[in-house]
Write a protein that holds these residues in place. Structure first.
Motif, PDB file in Angstrom:
ATOM      1  N   GLN A 205       0.961  -1.070   0.086  1.00 22.36           N
ATOM      2  CA  GLN A 205      -0.098  -0.012   0.063  1.00 22.36           C
ATOM      3  C   GLN A 205       0.972   1.369  -0.114  1.00 22.36           C
ATOM      4  O   GLN A 205       0.787   2.189  -0.917  1.00 22.36           O
ATOM      5  CB  GLN A 205      -0.895  -0.076   0.998  1.00 22.36           C
ATOM      6  CG  GLN A 205      -2.032  -0.744   1.042  1.00 22.36           C
ATOM      7  CD  GLN A 205      -2.759  -1.100  -0.287  1.00 22.36           C
ATOM      8  OE1 GLN A 205      -3.378  -0.028  -0.745  1.00 22.36           O
ATOM      9  NE2 GLN A 205      -2.714  -2.280  -0.847  1.00 22.36           N
ATOM     10  N   ARG A 206       1.768   1.209   0.671  1.00 22.78           N
ATOM     11  CA  ARG A 206       2.739   2.391   1.024  1.00 22.78           C
ATOM     12  C   ARG A 206       3.519   2.803  -0.427  1.00 22.78           C
ATOM     13  O   ARG A 206       3.654   3.878  -0.949  1.00 22.78           O
ATOM     14  CB  ARG A 206       3.856   2.213   1.874  1.00 22.78           C
ATOM     15  CG  ARG A 206       3.337   2.413   3.396  1.00 22.78           C
ATOM     16  CD  ARG A 206       4.822   2.256   4.409  1.00 22.78           C
ATOM     17  NE  ARG A 206       4.396   2.221   5.659  1.00 22.78           N
ATOM     18  CZ  ARG A 206       5.298   1.780   6.605  1.00 22.78           C
ATOM     19  NH1 ARG A 206       6.390   2.023   6.208  1.00 22.78           N
ATOM     20  NH2 ARG A 206       5.089   2.055   7.715  1.00 22.78           N
TER      21      ARG A 206
ATOM     22  N   GLY B 172       1.238   4.141  -3.115  1.00 20.72           N
ATOM     23  CA  GLY B 172       1.031   5.217  -2.978  1.00 20.72           C
ATOM     24  C   GLY B 172       2.072   6.532  -3.219  1.00 20.72           C
ATOM     25  O   GLY B 172       1.880   7.529  -3.376  1.00 20.72           O
ATOM     26  N   ARG B 173       3.350   6.111  -3.215  1.00 14.24           N
ATOM     27  CA  ARG B 173       4.336   7.061  -3.646  1.00 14.24           C
ATOM     28  C   ARG B 173       4.739   7.341  -5.108  1.00 14.24           C
ATOM     29  O   ARG B 173       5.470   8.443  -5.369  1.00 14.24           O
ATOM     30  CB  ARG B 173       5.417   6.717  -2.780  1.00 14.24           C
ATOM     31  CG  ARG B 173       6.305   5.687  -3.340  1.00 14.24           C
ATOM     32  CD  ARG B 173       7.607   5.029  -2.477  1.00 14.24           C
ATOM     33  NE  ARG B 173       8.263   3.909  -2.801  1.00 14.24           N
ATOM     34  CZ  ARG B 173       9.246   3.376  -2.482  1.00 14.24           C
ATOM     35  NH1 ARG B 173       9.617   3.540  -1.322  1.00 14.24           N
ATOM     36  NH2 ARG B 173       9.983   2.328  -2.990  1.00 14.24           N
ATOM     37  N   GLY B 174       4.119   6.545  -5.987  1.00 13.61           N
ATOM     38  CA  GLY B 174       4.400   6.988  -7.238  1.00 13.61           C
ATOM     39  C   GLY B 174       5.757   7.098  -8.012  1.00 13.61           C
ATOM     40  O   GLY B 174       6.004   7.793  -9.134  1.00 13.61           O
TER      41      GLY B 174
ATOM     42  N   ASP C  33       7.521   1.873  -9.134  1.00 13.96           N
ATOM     43  CA  ASP C  33       6.507   1.504  -8.437  1.00 13.96           C
ATOM     44  C   ASP C  33       5.435   0.924  -8.857  1.00 13.96           C
ATOM     45  O   ASP C  33       4.260   1.180  -8.298  1.00 13.96           O
ATOM     46  CB  ASP C  33       6.206   2.570  -7.302  1.00 13.96           C
ATOM     47  CG  ASP C  33       7.285   2.506  -5.940  1.00 13.96           C
ATOM     48  OD1 ASP C  33       8.083   1.702  -6.051  1.00 13.96           O
ATOM     49  OD2 ASP C  33       7.388   3.729  -5.530  1.00 13.96           O
TER      50      ASP C  33
END
Ligand code: ADP
Length: 182
Positions: free
Chosen positions: A123-124, A127-129, A133
């Motif tokens: 999930q992390r 989320g950071r794109g 990733d």
């Protein structure tokens, strides 16, 4: 003098924590991932060799990162301590580091292991794109982590250098616990 190795899966918060701690301790934060991404962006010979491995979520060949670390740890600013983030990532690299440190008469205080469950990691990272990733590459990086990097937890435990810390709490709380290692 603080010399710390940061272990932990991709997305565990190594980079964030290593950066905060390096600032607090006024020592260099040495991230192999950041150095490699910089080399790729500038299309240096190192970057050109590393790019395809990184894009697929695989480890860059040992000889490239080993040369990079040997060079970086010989710089003047690294003589007063350091935080290694993303190195070593397998047993060959860990054995090299031990040998290099004997050669240059240094030693590390701890290998810090940030513990975070896999589902939280995914999930992390989603989320950071970052460019590497995408979900497929993230899954590959996690697999590489479990196969090649996680065994280093035992490596450092055996040497009585392991410090495990829960990384599944807010970042400031993790930093607080880490401060005592400086
Ligand atoms: P994360 O730990 O969040 O996945 P990093 O920035 O540490 O990200 O690493 C990104 C990529 O750089 C890795 O997936 C790998 O391809 C390469 N890399 C970084 N450090 C090493 C290393 N020590 N050995 C081999 N490859 C590395």
């Amino acid at each position: 003098m603080a010399r710390l190795i940061f272990l932990g899966a991709p997305g565990a918060g190594k980079g964030t924590q290593a950066k905060s701690l390096a600032t607090l301790g006024q020592i260099p934060h040495i991230s192999t991932g950041e150095i490699l991404r910089g080399a790729v962006a500038q299309q240096t010979p190192l970057g050109l060799q590393a790019q395809s491995y990184m894009d697929q979520g695989n480890l860059v060949p040992d000889q490239l990162v080993i040369a990079l670390i040997r060079e970086r740890l010989s710089q003047p600013d690294a003589q007063k301590g350091w935080i290694l983030d993303g190195f070593p990532r397998n047993e060959t690299q860990a054995a090299f580091l031990d040998q290099l440190l004997v050669e240059i008469d240094q030693t590390y205080s701890y290998a810090v292991n940030l513990e975070v469950p896999d589902d939280v990691l995914v999930q992390r990272m989603l989320g950071r794109g970052r460019k590497d990733d995408t979900e497929e590459v993230i899954r590959r990086r996690l697999q590489v982590y479990h196969d090649q990097t996680a065994p280093l937890i035992d490596f450092y435990q055996t040497r009585q250098k392991l410090m495990s810390i829960n990384g599944d709490i807010p970042p400031a709380g993790v930093t607080d616990k880490l401060k005592s290692l400086l």
